[in-house]
Design a protein around this motif. Structure first.
Motif: not given
Length: 496
Positions: A23-27, A82-88, A90-99, A120-126
């Motif tokens: 969803g974040a990547a799609l946005m 394009i890389p930004g949405l992929l990084f974001v 990936g960050a979502a999955i990594l945050l879930a793994l930390v939890a 911050f993540p949305l700006v960094a991803g956009h």
């Protein structure tokens, strides 16, 4: 090395976590082509065309990534984003793994992943910045440290070292994480970890992997130290004033209790004692940033990890029932909704200037007006006498102006552009045959020691009522150069 943690890792909640990430990547994809380039993207586009092991203001990864995207997909805004949405994602999955490492189940993992739906993540991803890859690398390092300590699997220190070494090619900020974490171990323990051969082997891997970047710094008299000094001098006071307030805004005010709960949980829960150094590292990092006048966002990778840990007690709190699930749901919706509107270009470009969003988010304001600015510079160039045009070059006061003139000016027939800011200075001065300069500047070149005559011809205006750095810029035609370009070029160098 340490007693095995009693924490049992829950299965990864792939479906809800994946939905949050997608969803974040799609946005980000839906807004990828709105407005225009950010000034930093225009800069990376220029310097990335000159591949090097490093640049005066940063390591090579992001500029070279931008150049690679242009070579593959074309010279467009969406191509380099394009890389930004992929990084974001990936960050979502990594945050879930930390939890998950902290004992979180499906709800905690999903809440942790929702951390990317914040400012911050949305700006960094956009916008293609160094921030998105840095976030991913920090989370990878933190995840490996947690697995090494919580699961008594010290070989993960080797992987942490590998990721830290790779992170050095994007930013050197990972050193800040490693130093404060080591200090946290000294203060909060377990101190015996500092004697682990696996830990030191991981540190050695980080040094070896990052060695080419270090050698570049040594060979070039540590240019990033000069850059950091310039940033501290130019923006240090603002950085110190906004350091703490922005910590409360990066993830949104409704998520502050969650990452605070993460700090408290790390300090109080016995099963998380092996990694409580992460909780100690955060205030140490803020103190260090205050002392060196570092930018407030430098701490975000660790803050995001603390948020992911805090999602675990938050999920337990919600599980008690009552109105708690509704309160959490409302908080997430409001928090993420405000972040979406203020962080991404969702409003029409002719409307956003009448809102407080550009003042709240400089990333938005720095995406607006470039084609119009270039057209206004072209009008000045077109008014030059025909005999002057072959001897004319463009000189830009900052890299955003230089990047826009390079991107949009060449198809319009404008001459080459030069700038003395940061890495662009190293691309060299104009040719000695250039006797006429169309100068874009926020300053007053009439007092410049470089030219005998500078006449103002235009004031830049984006036409949208959005206040950004270029709204203060003027266009001059300068003549009567006082010396050769080789003699004048050192005086035009500046870091910012």
């Amino acid at each position: 090395m340490i007693e095995r943690s009693p924490i049992a890792r829950q299965p990864l909640a792939w479906k809800p976590v994946g939905a949050v990430a997608v969803g974040a990547a799609l946005m980000l994809l839906l807004t990828i082509n709105r407005y225009d380039y950010h000034r930093d993207e225009l800069y990376f586009r220029m310097v990335g065309a000159n591949p090097k092991w490093g640049y005066v203001d940063q390591p090579p990864f992001t500029p070279l990534m931008v150049r690679l995207c242009i070579d593959i997909f074309g010279d467009t805004v969406w191509a380099i984003r394009i890389p930004g949405l992929l990084f974001v994602a990936g960050a979502a999955i990594l945050l879930a793994l930390v939890a998950r490492e902290a004992g979180g189940g499906a709800l905690a993992q999903t809440l942790a992943a929702a951390g990317v739906w914040t400012t911050f993540p949305l700006v960094a991803g956009h916008i293609t910045l160094t921030s998105a890859p840095d976030l991913v690398m920090w989370l990878l390092v933190i995840l490996c440290l947690m697995r090494a300590l919580l699961q008594d699997r010290p070989r993960y220190f080797l992987l942490a070292g590998l990721f830290a070494g790779l992170a050095l090619y994007n930013k050197h900020l990972v050193i800040l994480l490693l130093l404060t974490f080591a200090a946290g171990l000294l203060i909060a323990g377990p101190r015996r970890v500092l004697l682990s051969k696996w830990l030191w082997a991981g540190a050695a891997i980080a040094v070896v992997v990052g060695l080419p970047n270090l050698l570049y710094q040594i060979a070039n008299d540590f240019p990033q130290i000069s850059m950091a000094s310039a940033l501290a001098e130019n923006k240090g006071d603002d950085a110190r004033i906004t350091l703490v307030p922005l910590q409360l805004l990066w993830l949104g005010p409704f998520f502050v209790p969650v990452w605070v709960a993460g700090i408290v949980t790390l300090l109080r829960r016995p099963e998380l004692r092996p990694v409580r150094a992460l909780a100690v590292a955060y205030p140490l990092m803020l103190v260090l940033l205050f002392v060196v006048a570092g930018q407030p966002y430098y701490s975000f990778g660790l803050l995001a990890a603390l948020f992911a840990v805090g999602a675990v007690p938050t999920a337990r709190w919600v599980a008690r029932g009552g109105a708690r699930p509704w309160l959490l749901g409302a908080g997430v919706v409001v928090n993420c909704g405000v972040a979406l509107v203020s962080s991404l270009p969702v409003l029409p470009i002719d409307v956003v200037g009448r809102t407080p969003i550009p003042a709240m988010n400089q990333g938005i304001s720095d995406e607006i007006g470039w084609p119009r600015y270039v057209a206004q510079v072209k009008a000045v160039y077109d008014d030059l006498p025909a005999e002057d045009k072959p001897q004319t070059v463009l000189l830009a006061g900052n890299y955003g102006e230089a990047g826009s003139l390079d991107r949009y000016g060449k198809p319009l027939g404008l001459p080459d552009v030069y700038s003395g800011q940061n890495e662009l200075w190293y691309l060299g001065p104009p040719p000695e045959s250039a006797t006429v300069v169309v100068l874009v500047s926020q300053g007053d070149p009439t007092r410049s020691p470089a030219f005998g005559s500078c006449v103002e011809k235009a004031k830049l205006d984006n036409g949208y009522g959005v206040d950004n750095e270029e709204q203060k810029a003027r266009v001059f035609v300068c003549r009567d150069r006082k010396g050769t370009w080789a003699e004048l070029w050192p005086s035009l160098q500046h870091f910012d």
